[in-house]
Design an enzyme around this catalytic site. Structure first.
Site, PDB file in Angstrom:
ATOM      1  CE  LYS A  14     -67.052  99.845  33.558  1.00 35.96           C
ATOM      2  NZ  LYS A  14     -67.436 100.795  34.426  1.00 35.96           N
ATOM      3  NE  ARG A  89     -66.368 105.674  29.919  1.00 31.85           N
ATOM      4  CZ  ARG A  89     -65.513 104.741  30.676  1.00 31.85           C
ATOM      5  NH1 ARG A  89     -64.783 103.766  29.828  1.00 31.85           N
ATOM      6  NH2 ARG A  89     -65.163 104.821  31.671  1.00 31.85           N
ATOM      7  NE  ARG A 128     -60.830 102.467  40.504  1.00 32.33           N
ATOM      8  CZ  ARG A 128     -61.972 102.336  39.268  1.00 32.33           C
ATOM      9  NH1 ARG A 128     -62.554 101.280  38.962  1.00 32.33           N
ATOM     10  NH2 ARG A 128     -61.962 103.412  38.608  1.00 32.33           N
ATOM     11  NE  ARG A 161     -58.514 104.922  36.794  1.00 35.56           N
ATOM     12  CZ  ARG A 161     -59.508 104.478  36.269  1.00 35.56           C
ATOM     13  NH1 ARG A 161     -59.841 103.182  36.185  1.00 35.56           N
ATOM     14  NH2 ARG A 161     -60.349 105.348  35.749  1.00 35.56           N
ATOM     15  NE  ARG A 172     -63.831 108.329  36.133  1.00 30.73           N
ATOM     16  CZ  ARG A 172     -63.206 107.411  37.138  1.00 30.73           C
ATOM     17  NH1 ARG A 172     -62.697 107.792  38.216  1.00 30.73           N
ATOM     18  NH2 ARG A 172     -63.215 106.004  36.814  1.00 30.73           N
TER      19      ARG A 172
HETATM   20  P1  AMP Z   1     -61.930 103.616  32.765  1.00 31.34           P
HETATM   21  O1  AMP Z   1     -60.593 103.446  32.895  1.00 31.34           O
HETATM   22  O2  AMP Z   1     -62.889 102.830  31.902  1.00 31.34           O
HETATM   23  O3  AMP Z   1     -62.679 104.261  33.923  1.00 31.34           O
HETATM   24  O4  AMP Z   1     -61.876 104.994  31.686  1.00 31.34           O
HETATM   25  C1  AMP Z   1     -60.953 106.025  32.401  1.00 31.34           C
HETATM   26  C2  AMP Z   1     -61.061 107.261  31.345  1.00 31.34           C
HETATM   27  O5  AMP Z   1     -60.769 107.158  30.196  1.00 31.34           O
HETATM   28  C3  AMP Z   1     -62.652 107.600  31.304  1.00 31.34           C
HETATM   29  O6  AMP Z   1     -62.900 108.588  32.103  1.00 31.34           O
HETATM   30  C4  AMP Z   1     -62.427 108.387  29.941  1.00 31.34           C
HETATM   31  O7  AMP Z   1     -61.791 109.888  29.989  1.00 31.34           O
HETATM   32  C5  AMP Z   1     -61.650 107.425  29.187  1.00 31.34           C
HETATM   33  N1  AMP Z   1     -62.182 106.527  28.284  1.00 31.34           N
HETATM   34  C6  AMP Z   1     -62.074 105.194  28.507  1.00 31.34           C
HETATM   35  N2  AMP Z   1     -62.678 104.430  27.685  1.00 31.34           N
HETATM   36  C7  AMP Z   1     -63.398 105.343  26.901  1.00 31.34           C
HETATM   37  C8  AMP Z   1     -64.463 105.300  25.838  1.00 31.34           C
HETATM   38  N3  AMP Z   1     -64.814 104.165  25.519  1.00 31.34           N
HETATM   39  N4  AMP Z   1     -64.559 106.567  25.230  1.00 31.34           N
HETATM   40  C9  AMP Z   1     -64.505 107.649  25.776  1.00 31.34           C
HETATM   41  N5  AMP Z   1     -63.542 107.899  26.621  1.00 31.34           N
HETATM   42  C10 AMP Z   1     -63.131 106.773  27.512  1.00 31.34           C
END
Ligand code: AMP
Length: 215
Positions: A14, A89, A128, A161, A172
Site C-alpha cells: 500500500k 480498518r 521493509r 519500523r 497484525r
Molecule cells: P500502518 O502504518 O497503516 O501499518 O499502521 C501501523 C499501526 O498503526 C497499526 O498496526 C495500528 O496499530 C495503527 N493504526 C493505523 N491506522 C489505524 C486505523 N485506521 N485504526 C486503528 N489503528 C490504526
C-alpha cells in the site's frame, strides 16, 4: 475528483503504491499509521496512547482514529480529493467515513483492494525499510536503497519500523483478517471496490491501478 481508499493486508504494498498515486494524481496521502508515528516521535498525548497498541500490532481504538481523520479531511488540501492509506480498518470506521462523506456531499470514488497471497506477506514486511525523514519506502530484497541505510530521495536515515518484526507482523495479519478484511464485503456491496493483484512487480501493480482510476 478522486477520493480513494487503499485497502490490503500489511505487506501488500500500500505504501509503495500510495507514493506513486499521490505523485500522478496530485492528491494528498492520509496515512493514519504515519500520523500516529509522527505523534509518537513528537511525544504527544495521542502518540503515548497509540504506541502501546501499535507495538503489539493491535488496532488503536476507533475513537482515537475517527476524529483525527475527520480533522484531516477538513483541511484545505483535501478539497480536490484525497487518498486514505490505512483507514478505514474496521466496519465502524467505514461507517463513520460514509457519514463524513455524506456531510460534505461527497462519496468514495474507489476502494483499491490490493491482494497478496498470505504466505508472502511476512517476508515482504520483514524486508521493509522506511526513511525517517521523508517516509519513502524500500525493501532490502526487492527495492534496496542505492547506499545502505541512506534514502535515495532525500539522504535521510532508512530504518525498520518497530512493528515490522516477525512476531508483531503475525498479529497484525491476524488483526487484519478479523477486523479489516470484512471491509472487502462492505465495499463490494457499496459497489466501489476494485481488486488489484499485488503479487506483481510494483510498476505492473501501479499500471493496473491507473486502469481503474483512469489517466
Ligand atoms: P500502518 O502504518 O497503516 O501499518 O499502521 C501501523 C499501526 O498503526 C497499526 O498496526 C495500528 O496499530 C495503527 N493504526 C493505523 N491506522 C489505524 C486505523 N485506521 N485504526 C486503528 N489503528 C490504526
Amino acid at each position: 475528483m478522486l477520493n480513494i481508499v487503499l485497502l490490503g493486508p500489511p505487506g501488500a504494498g500500500k505504501g509503495t503504491q500510495a507514493e506513486l498515486i499521490v505523485k500522478k494524481y496530485n492528491i494528498p496521502q492520509i496515512s493514519t499509521g504515519d500520523i500516529f508515528r509522527a505523534n509518537i516521535k513528537g511525544g504527544t498525548e495521542l502518540g503515548k496512547k497509540a504506541q502501546s497498541y501499535m507495538d503489539k500490532g493491535e488496532l488503536v481504538p476507533d475513537e482515537l482514529v475517527v476524529d483525527l481523520v475527520r480533522d484531516r479531511l477538513n483541511q484545505d488540501d483535501c478539497a480536490d480529493g484525497f487518498m486514505l492509506d490505512g483507514f478505514p480498518r474496521t466496519v465502524f470506521q467505514a461507517e463513520e467515513l460514509d457519514k463524513m462523506m455524506k456531510e460534505r456531499n461527497l462519496s468514495i470514488t474507489k476502494v483499491l483492494n490490493i491482494e497478496v497471497e498470505a504466505s508472502k506477506l511476512i517476508d515482504r514486511i520483514a524486508g521493509r525499510r522506511v526513511c525517517r525523514s521523508c517516509g519513502a519506502t524500500y525493501n532490502i530484497n526487492t527495492k534496496p536503497t542505492a547506499k545502505e541505510g541512506i534514502c535515495d530521495v532525500c539522504g535521510g536515515e532508512v530504518y525498520q519500523r518497530a512493528d515490522d518484526n516477525r512476531d508483531t507482523v503475525e498479529n497484525r495479519i491476524s488483526v487484519y483478517n478479523s477486523q479489516t478484511a470484512p471491509l472487502v464485503e462492505y465495499y463490494t456491496k457499496a459497489g466501489n471496490l476494485a481488486t488489484i493483484n499485488g503479487d506483481q512487480p510494483m510498476d505492473s501493480v501501479f499500471s493496473d491501478i491507473v486502469k481503474v482510476l483512469g489517466e
